[in-house]
Design a protein around this motif. Structure first.
Motif, mmCIF file in Angstrom:
data_model
loop_
_atom_site.group_PDB
_atom_site.id
_atom_site.type_symbol
_atom_site.label_atom_id
_atom_site.label_comp_id
_atom_site.label_asym_id
_atom_site.label_seq_id
_atom_site.Cartn_x
_atom_site.Cartn_y
_atom_site.Cartn_z
ATOM 1 N N GLU A 1 6.010 0.459 -9.821
ATOM 2 C CA GLU A 1 6.997 1.014 -8.398
ATOM 3 C C GLU A 1 7.288 -0.045 -7.757
ATOM 4 O O GLU A 1 8.446 -0.863 -7.408
ATOM 5 N N LEU A 2 6.654 -1.118 -7.765
ATOM 6 C CA LEU A 2 6.814 -2.505 -7.221
ATOM 7 C C LEU A 2 7.708 -3.106 -8.061
ATOM 8 O O LEU A 2 8.352 -4.509 -7.876
ATOM 9 N N GLU B 1 -5.313 -2.267 -5.738
ATOM 10 C CA GLU B 1 -4.744 -2.485 -6.055
ATOM 11 C C GLU B 1 -5.408 -1.030 -7.461
ATOM 12 O O GLU B 1 -4.019 -1.007 -8.381
ATOM 13 N N CYS C 1 1.024 -0.907 0.095
ATOM 14 C CA CYS C 1 -0.104 0.186 0.112
ATOM 15 C C CYS C 1 0.582 1.216 -0.103
ATOM 16 O O CYS C 1 0.173 2.129 0.063
ATOM 17 N N GLY C 2 1.906 0.726 -0.529
ATOM 18 C CA GLY C 2 2.807 2.254 -0.363
ATOM 19 C C GLY C 2 4.218 2.303 0.231
ATOM 20 O O GLY C 2 5.122 1.331 0.021
ATOM 21 N N ALA D 1 -4.740 2.205 -6.579
ATOM 22 C CA ALA D 1 -2.941 2.819 -6.201
ATOM 23 C C ALA D 1 -2.609 2.246 -7.254
ATOM 24 O O ALA D 1 -1.114 3.453 -7.364
ATOM 25 N N CYS D 2 -2.239 1.819 -8.434
ATOM 26 C CA CYS D 2 -1.739 1.839 -8.849
ATOM 27 C C CYS D 2 0.137 1.634 -8.718
ATOM 28 O O CYS D 2 0.244 2.336 -9.258
ATOM 29 N N LEU D 3 0.492 0.874 -7.714
ATOM 30 C CA LEU D 3 1.538 0.307 -8.025
ATOM 31 C C LEU D 3 2.909 -0.837 -8.103
ATOM 32 O O LEU D 3 4.018 -0.589 -8.053
ATOM 33 N N PRO E 1 9.292 -1.188 1.328
ATOM 34 C CA PRO E 1 7.583 -1.341 1.503
ATOM 35 C C PRO E 1 6.694 -1.394 2.225
ATOM 36 O O PRO E 1 7.094 -1.743 3.338
#
Lengths: 492, 96
Positions: free
Chosen positions: A481-482, A473, A443-444, A476-478, A450
């Motif tokens: 980045e992940l 998910e 989540c950030g 957040a569009c992570l 992470p």
């Protein structure tokens, strides 16, 4: 080819189905990547490249014959406490260093039937007792986001392998947080299903009333794919529950309007780092902005969970680990000392310090004169906790909170502090005690590491848990980045 | 309620662990830290509460009494530290 390694199961299986590449080519690419990456991360205990090649050939034959199932030809890896026929299964312990199971765990058998390709057995804390993978008898595993930090535990190898693209998904086991906490530390998705949802047959037992097998993946959709493959009643595990298994992929609707989310206030105290709490609260705020109905709830017994767990889990472990006696398998030391002396010498030489500590606590808590003071009290406390969860789930559909109080800590940082390491599981343990499903989704970031959002559901309601995770998910569009753990990218 | 060295020795014996006093003393520190933490349970109102051994209640799990596949003897013995004539070999238990 490299970018193919960072795809999800859903994405890579689409390419296998479309014949853009073969299962054999894909497996070779993963094996090459493992040989380059593994020296930095050390996620595996036993890599199985030859087995993987053989399984990839079989999978490709099935693909050629027109079969189209989501795991067919997809490289995955297994925590080393899951029995694999013909492949050494050590539990990261000296006492099982040479154990080659004559049978497959049910989950392993099911994944074989699905045509998944096994690339190896993964590192863990010995007998799944620990929160950092530093208690492996073989070597520690490193966090791909910062190689000086732990990947969490006990399924640290399972989380690190997914984060470092050495497998598209892995299986772990979770007794007090051992899937969710490493998933949070490594920026991947991890699910502990409801107790009884997945067969434990062939999982080397730690604490039988708490243990549950589950997947670690890159996306919530992949988590649903893996759960579809492993869930369901198994005649070999009398505690697996005969309830309908829905298609969990169908639960993934990107809409949580009207879903009632409870925020348990006790899960934001108990040593939770303010930046972690803030990151999770921001995520909850965003879920509210897309239609979730958020309310604060209270689970006062959650604050007693650590005490309850560290009586019950060692008690069960002291009983389960009685089987390691140097007679039928594993290590044998001191055969000249007679049968009792041999058992005592074997067990002292074969178990690491943390395991011995827990066996002693458990034996003591169950021993004459202490049973009522410890074990019975803990079991009663467990009842109260469960009742509080039941009451809260009258008001809400799922709970949302942090997965772990902090991001990944440094190797060696907590190893000598008896309680600090155990507190890493303070937010996940209540879920095991109540037998509920729990999901961790990234989540950030805090300090470039992470952070996981934990979503807890009603018994056998993994569908809602996955739905909330999926909605988060998408919001957040992570994913980008992940995709590239920074430390690993620098090391390679 | 701290654990004493004498209790440590007794418990290690019950658990079949050959540990020296030095090893037991080293283990006492983390074990007593947990014991201290357990004290908080003593204050809970638990007298009227039923204990929970399993979170998801499962009662008798019956199945048909049918012969199924079993482990072959050779497979069962394959991991034995010592085996002979289809048997596990252990140190002598009965004195001559």
């Amino acid at each position: 080819m490299k970018e193919l390694l960072t795809l999800s199961i859903a994405e890579i299986s689409h390419k296998l189905h479309a014949r853009e590449l073969s299962a054999i080519e894909l497996t070779e690419a993963v094996l090459t990547h493992i040989s380059e990456t593994e020296p930095h991360v050390q996620a595996f205990i036993t890599p199985t490249p030859e087995l993987a090649r053989e399984m990839a050939r079989h999978a490709q034959a099935r693909l050629d014959a027109g079969e189209r199932t989501p795991l067919l030809g997809v490289p995955i890896a297994l925590k080393d406490n899951l029995c694999t026929r013909g492949v050494r299964t050590t539990c990261a312990s000296r006492i099982l260093h040479n154990f080659v199971p004559p049978y497959d765990a049910t989950v392993v058998e099911r994944l074989r039937a699905q045509g998944a390709v096994f690339v190896g057995k993964l590192n863990m804390d010995e007998f799944a007792m620990g929160s950092s993978t530093e208690f492996s008898a073989f070597h520690p595993t490193r966090n791909p986001w910062d190689l000086e930090r732990v990947p969490g535990g006990s399924s640290g190898g399972s989380a690190a392998a997914v984060a470092a693209h050495m497998a598209y998904a892995t299986l772990g086991s979770d007794t007090g947080g051992s899937i969710r906490q490493p998933a949070a530390f490594c920026g991947v998705v991890g699910l502990k299903p409801t107790y009884g949802r997945v067969s434990r047959y062939g999982l080397v037992a730690y604490a039988s009333s708490l243990d549950q097998i589950g997947p670690l993946t890159r996306t919530v959709e992949d988590c649903a794919i893996m759960l579809n493959a492993i869930a369901g009643k198994d005649p070999h595990d009398a505690t697996s529950v005969d309830v309908p298994v829905p298609d969990f992929r169908e639960a993934l609707v990107d809409d949580i309007k009207g879903v009632r989310l409870g925020v348990p206030k006790e899960f934001f105290g108990q040593g939770v780092m303010p930046e972690v709490a803030e990151t999770v609260r921001r995520a909850i705020g965003l879920l509210e902005s897309i239609g979730a109905e958020v309310q604060e709830v209270s689970l006062p017994m959650a604050e007693q969970s650590l005490a309850i767990y560290y009586i019950l889990a060692p008690a069960e472990c002291s009983s389960n680990l009685a089987r390691y006696d140097g007679v039928r398998y594993g290590l044998r030391v001191g055969a000249e000392k007679g049968h009792i002396g041999m058992m005592e010498a074997t067990r002292a030489a074969g178990f690491g310090k943390e395991v011995i500590q827990r066996i002693i606590i458990g034996t003591y808590a169950l021993s004459s004169g202490y049973y009522d003071a410890f074990y019975l009290k803990a079991q009663k406390g467990r009842t109260l906790l469960r009742q509080q969860f039941d009451a809260v789930f009258q008001q809400v559909d799922a709970l949302v909170c942090p997965t772990a109080p902090t991001p990944a800590f440094k190797l060696g940082e907590l190893v000598d502090d008896p309680l600090a390491m155990k507190r890493a599981d303070v937010l996940t343990i209540p879920v095991n005690l109540a037998g509920l499903p729990g999901l961790s989704v990234p989540c950030g970031f805090v300090n470039d590491l992470p952070v996981g959002l934990q979503i807890i559901g009603k018994p056998f309601d993994e569908a809602t848990v996955l739905r909330v995770g999926y909605a988060w998910e998408q919001l957040a569009c992570l994913r980008d980045e992940l995709r590239t753990p920074r430390a690993l990218a620098r090391a390679l | 309620m701290a654990i004493t060295l004498e209790q440590m020795r007794h418990t290690a014996k019950l658990a079949r662990l050959e540990l020296t006093d030095e090893q037991l003393t080293e283990l006492m520190r983390p074990i007593n830290a947990l014991m201290e933490h357990f004290e908080r349970l003593q204050a809970l109102p638990l007298d009227a509460v039923e204990p929970t051994s399993h979170s998801i209640p499962v009662f008798n799990a019956f199945r048909e009494d049918e012969v199924g596949a079993t482990l072959a003897r050779a497979d069962a013995l394959a991991n034995a530290p010592e085996a002979r004539d289809g048997l596990f070999i252990v140190p002598r238990i009965v004195e001559e």
